[in-house]
Design a protein around this motif. Structure first.
Motif, PDB file in Angstrom:
ATOM      1  N   SER A 279       0.819  -1.203   0.000  1.00 39.80           N
ATOM      2  CA  SER A 279       0.000   0.000   0.000  1.00 39.80           C
ATOM      3  C   SER A 279       0.860   1.262   0.000  1.00 39.80           C
ATOM      4  CB  SER A 279      -0.905  -0.016   1.239  1.00 39.80           C
ATOM      5  OG  SER A 279      -0.110   0.090   2.415  1.00 39.80           O
ATOM      6  N   SER A 280       0.239   2.390   0.366  1.00 40.33           N
ATOM      7  CA  SER A 280       0.943   3.673   0.380  1.00 40.33           C
ATOM      8  C   SER A 280       2.113   3.689   1.361  1.00 40.33           C
ATOM      9  CB  SER A 280      -0.031   4.803   0.728  1.00 40.33           C
ATOM     10  OG  SER A 280      -0.646   4.581   1.982  1.00 40.33           O
ATOM     11  N   HIS A 281       2.062   2.870   2.397  1.00 42.39           N
ATOM     12  CA  HIS A 281       3.180   2.814   3.347  1.00 42.39           C
ATOM     13  C   HIS A 281       4.459   2.363   2.651  1.00 42.39           C
ATOM     14  CE1 HIS A 281       0.463   2.530   7.173  1.00 42.39           C
ATOM     15  NE2 HIS A 281       0.502   3.731   6.633  1.00 42.39           N
ATOM     16  N   ALA A 282       4.325   1.520   1.639  1.00 40.10           N
ATOM     17  CA  ALA A 282       5.485   1.079   0.862  1.00 40.10           C
ATOM     18  C   ALA A 282       5.723   1.996  -0.334  1.00 40.10           C
ATOM     19  CB  ALA A 282       5.277  -0.360   0.382  1.00 40.10           C
ATOM     20  N   PHE A 283       4.650   2.457  -0.963  1.00 44.54           N
ATOM     21  CA  PHE A 283       4.762   3.329  -2.142  1.00 44.54           C
ATOM     22  C   PHE A 283       5.550   4.592  -1.801  1.00 44.54           C
ATOM     23  CE2 PHE A 283       2.417   6.485  -5.026  1.00 44.54           C
ATOM     24  CZ  PHE A 283       3.254   6.227  -6.113  1.00 44.54           C
ATOM     25  N   TYR A 284       5.253   5.189  -0.648  1.00 49.32           N
ATOM     26  CA  TYR A 284       5.950   6.399  -0.226  1.00 49.32           C
ATOM     27  C   TYR A 284       7.113   6.120   0.726  1.00 49.32           C
ATOM     28  CZ  TYR A 284       1.864   8.850  -2.102  1.00 49.32           C
ATOM     29  OH  TYR A 284       0.875   9.319  -2.931  1.00 49.32           O
ATOM     30  N   GLY A 285       7.172   4.922   1.300  1.00 54.11           N
ATOM     31  CA  GLY A 285       8.131   4.665   2.363  1.00 54.11           C
ATOM     32  C   GLY A 285       9.369   3.881   1.996  1.00 54.11           C
ATOM     33  N   ILE A 286       9.348   3.159   0.869  1.00 51.79           N
ATOM     34  CA  ILE A 286      10.505   2.319   0.513  1.00 51.79           C
ATOM     35  C   ILE A 286      11.036   2.751  -0.850  1.00 51.79           C
ATOM     36  CG2 ILE A 286      11.341  -0.024   0.123  1.00 51.79           C
ATOM     37  CD1 ILE A 286       9.131  -1.032   1.958  1.00 51.79           C
TER      38      ILE A 286
ATOM     39  N   ASP B 257       4.238  12.248 -10.064  1.00 52.90           N
ATOM     40  CA  ASP B 257       4.550  12.178  -8.633  1.00 52.90           C
ATOM     41  C   ASP B 257       5.158  10.830  -8.252  1.00 52.90           C
ATOM     42  OD1 ASP B 257       2.289  10.718  -9.040  1.00 52.90           O
ATOM     43  OD2 ASP B 257       1.033  11.809  -7.608  1.00 52.90           O
ATOM     44  N   PHE B 258       6.042  10.341  -9.124  1.00 50.76           N
ATOM     45  CA  PHE B 258       6.795   9.117  -8.839  1.00 50.76           C
ATOM     46  C   PHE B 258       8.113   9.194  -9.594  1.00 50.76           C
ATOM     47  CE2 PHE B 258       3.657   8.462 -12.161  1.00 50.76           C
ATOM     48  CZ  PHE B 258       4.395   7.994 -13.224  1.00 50.76           C
ATOM     49  N   ASP B 259       9.129   8.485  -9.097  1.00 52.10           N
ATOM     50  CA  ASP B 259      10.437   8.558  -9.735  1.00 52.10           C
ATOM     51  C   ASP B 259      10.638   7.409 -10.720  1.00 52.10           C
ATOM     52  OD1 ASP B 259      11.048   6.317  -8.224  1.00 52.10           O
ATOM     53  OD2 ASP B 259      12.545   7.301  -6.957  1.00 52.10           O
ATOM     54  N   ARG B 260      11.833   7.260 -11.222  1.00 52.39           N
ATOM     55  CA  ARG B 260      12.103   6.277 -12.282  1.00 52.39           C
ATOM     56  C   ARG B 260      11.950   4.841 -11.803  1.00 52.39           C
ATOM     57  NH1 ARG B 260      17.131   4.000 -11.976  1.00 52.39           N
ATOM     58  NH2 ARG B 260      18.515   4.843 -10.374  1.00 52.39           N
ATOM     59  N   LEU B 261      12.029   4.621 -10.482  1.00 56.57           N
ATOM     60  CA  LEU B 261      11.842   3.285  -9.928  1.00 56.57           C
ATOM     61  C   LEU B 261      10.488   3.157  -9.238  1.00 56.57           C
ATOM     62  CD1 LEU B 261      15.449   2.603  -8.580  1.00 56.57           C
ATOM     63  CD2 LEU B 261      14.395   1.745 -10.682  1.00 56.57           C
ATOM     64  N   ALA B 262       9.592   4.111  -9.583  1.00 56.92           N
ATOM     65  CA  ALA B 262       8.172   4.099  -9.202  1.00 56.92           C
ATOM     66  C   ALA B 262       7.903   4.304  -7.718  1.00 56.92           C
ATOM     67  CB  ALA B 262       7.489   2.818  -9.695  1.00 56.92           C
ATOM     68  N   TRP B 263       8.862   4.900  -7.011  1.00 59.01           N
ATOM     69  CA  TRP B 263       8.608   5.318  -5.633  1.00 59.01           C
ATOM     70  C   TRP B 263       7.835   6.634  -5.658  1.00 59.01           C
ATOM     71  CZ3 TRP B 263      11.145   9.833  -3.620  1.00 59.01           C
ATOM     72  CH2 TRP B 263      10.812  10.111  -2.288  1.00 59.01           C
ATOM     73  N   GLY B 264       6.837   6.777  -4.788  1.00 60.96           N
ATOM     74  CA  GLY B 264       6.002   7.972  -4.775  1.00 60.96           C
ATOM     75  C   GLY B 264       6.725   9.187  -4.220  1.00 60.96           C
ATOM     76  N   THR B 265       6.764  10.258  -4.987  1.00 63.30           N
ATOM     77  CA  THR B 265       7.532  11.452  -4.621  1.00 63.30           C
ATOM     78  C   THR B 265       6.680  12.582  -4.039  1.00 63.30           C
ATOM     79  OG1 THR B 265       7.313  12.305  -6.886  1.00 63.30           O
ATOM     80  CG2 THR B 265       9.266  10.975  -6.393  1.00 63.30           C
ATOM     81  N   ALA B 266       5.380  12.360  -3.882  1.00 71.18           N
ATOM     82  CA  ALA B 266       4.480  13.446  -3.474  1.00 71.18           C
ATOM     83  C   ALA B 266       4.694  13.910  -2.033  1.00 71.18           C
ATOM     84  CB  ALA B 266       3.024  13.014  -3.661  1.00 71.18           C
ATOM     85  N   TYR B 267       5.254  13.034  -1.184  1.00 73.98           N
ATOM     86  CA  TYR B 267       5.341  13.356   0.241  1.00 73.98           C
ATOM     87  C   TYR B 267       6.697  13.954   0.599  1.00 73.98           C
ATOM     88  CZ  TYR B 267       0.903  10.990   1.114  1.00 73.98           C
ATOM     89  OH  TYR B 267      -0.417  10.629   1.139  1.00 73.98           O
TER      90      TYR B 267
ATOM     91  N   ALA C 138      11.877   8.311   4.166  1.00 77.65           N
ATOM     92  CA  ALA C 138      11.879   7.126   3.310  1.00 77.65           C
ATOM     93  C   ALA C 138      13.303   6.716   2.951  1.00 77.65           C
ATOM     94  CB  ALA C 138      11.065   7.386   2.049  1.00 77.65           C
ATOM     95  N   GLU C 139      14.164   7.696   2.694  1.00 75.39           N
ATOM     96  CA  GLU C 139      15.571   7.387   2.411  1.00 75.39           C
ATOM     97  C   GLU C 139      16.227   6.753   3.632  1.00 75.39           C
ATOM     98  OE1 GLU C 139      19.824   9.621   1.407  1.00 75.39           O
ATOM     99  OE2 GLU C 139      17.927  10.665   0.994  1.00 75.39           O
ATOM    100  N   LYS C 140      16.003   7.352   4.784  1.00 77.46           N
ATOM    101  CA  LYS C 140      16.572   6.853   6.030  1.00 77.46           C
ATOM    102  C   LYS C 140      16.084   5.443   6.335  1.00 77.46           C
ATOM    103  CE  LYS C 140      16.776   8.248  10.927  1.00 77.46           C
ATOM    104  NZ  LYS C 140      16.417   9.358  11.863  1.00 77.46           N
TER     105      LYS C 140
END
Length: 303
Positions: free
Chosen positions: A54-61, A164-174, A289-291
């Motif tokens: 879910s969004s916890h992984a989309f924005y968090g990993i 609102d996502f990067d090249r590896l499909a991580w969500g960048t909106a947050y 998310a980076e941390k």
């Protein structure tokens, strides 16, 4: 009669053309569903780590901070039913897939099926952009079937908003820079979210457990490492969680962990994250998310 039919056609034809044009435009709006599908079509044979959930992984990993060729296949409100479908979709293409990272959140075992939820409109995105045959009604095949979301996407198209996502499909909106510093930890908002994440009963537990078990079976049969993880949440959220539901989440997770010898990393109340690591009380910011991903990557290497 012939004249009547002609008049009806003259009235209907412009509407039909307008609908077709609108449908075409809406499908040109960049979205993570289509991007993820297209990326996997091209790279399923070389991907080594997949992040689902879910969004916890989309924005968090963030896959860029995981070792190897990693990709984020998670999405907002995506549950284990969609995860299982997507994992199986490219099953005959995987040549290097070694690890699947799957979040287990407070609500994961208790969520209702997407087609039964307020997020019903998302079923359409899986049908249209991800070739998901779980949803086959007419409204699941047309963007224009939902006027509200269609209007929002049309506006986004003409404003030419960036993806609102990067090249590896991580969500960048947050991004931390976009965080509402005054409202992010508002008690009323936290309580409303916890209430939304808290189930009235266990009606969907078997349904969700079966889907996660299906993911475990899939990975086990292909010697793929399945890693379960609970992402960090701010204390204002975690302290309000209903004890009974949280304990059941842990109990069900342990059952699967023991049956399949799975790794489970629980960061729910990890004290290494500060306020700036969160975008809101249950989602990490880009900084967090980076941390977190670096921390998770180190944990994966130690096991």
């Amino acid at each position: 009669m012939k004249r009547f039919v002609i008049r009806v056609l003259l009235f209907v034809l412009p509407l039909f053309v307008m609908l077709c044009a609108s449908e075409y435009i809406l499908r040109q709006v960049p979205n993570p569903y289509k991007y993820k599908y297209d990326w996997m079509q091209e790279n399923a044979d070389s991907v080594e780590t997949l992040v689902i959930g879910s969004s916890h992984a989309f924005y968090g990993i963030r896959p860029e901070f995981l070792d190897g060729n990693a990709f984020n296949l998670a999405n907002v409100s995506q549950n284990w039913t969609q995860d299982l479908f997507l994992l199986k979709y490219w099953s005959d293409r995987y040549k290097k897939l070694k690890t699947v990272i799957c979040p287990v959140s407070y609500f994961s075992f208790f969520d209702c099926a997407m087609e039964d939820a307020g997020e019903r409109f998302r079923c359409r995105y899986y049908r249209i952009y991800m070739d998901c045959d779980l949803y086959n009604s007419l409204r699941d095949r047309m963007e224009v079937s939902d006027i509200v979301t269609a209007r929002e996407k049309m506006s986004k198209f003409f404003r030419k908003e960036p993806v609102d996502f990067d090249r590896l499909a991580w969500g960048t909106a947050y991004e931390l820079s976009k965080k509402d510093m005054a409202a992010w930890n508002d008690a009323a908002e936290v309580e409303a979210t916890v209430a939304r994440h808290t189930a009235e009963n266990d009606y969907y537990v078997d349904y969700n457990y079966s889907s996660l078990k299906g993911i475990a079976d899939f990975c086990h049969s292909r010697n793929i490492r399945l890693v379960l993880v609970t992402t960090p949440c701010w204390h204002s959220y975690s302290e309000r969680l209903k004890k009974e539901q949280l304990e059941k989440m842990y109990c069900l997770t342990r059952a699967l962990q023991e049956e399949y010898d799975l790794q489970y990393f629980n960061y729910l109340e990890n004290g290494n994250f500060s306020a700036d690591d969160y975008y809101d009380f249950d989602h990490l910011s880009d900084v967090g998310a980076e941390k977190f991903t670096k921390m998770l990557n180190d944990a994966l290497k130690m096991e």
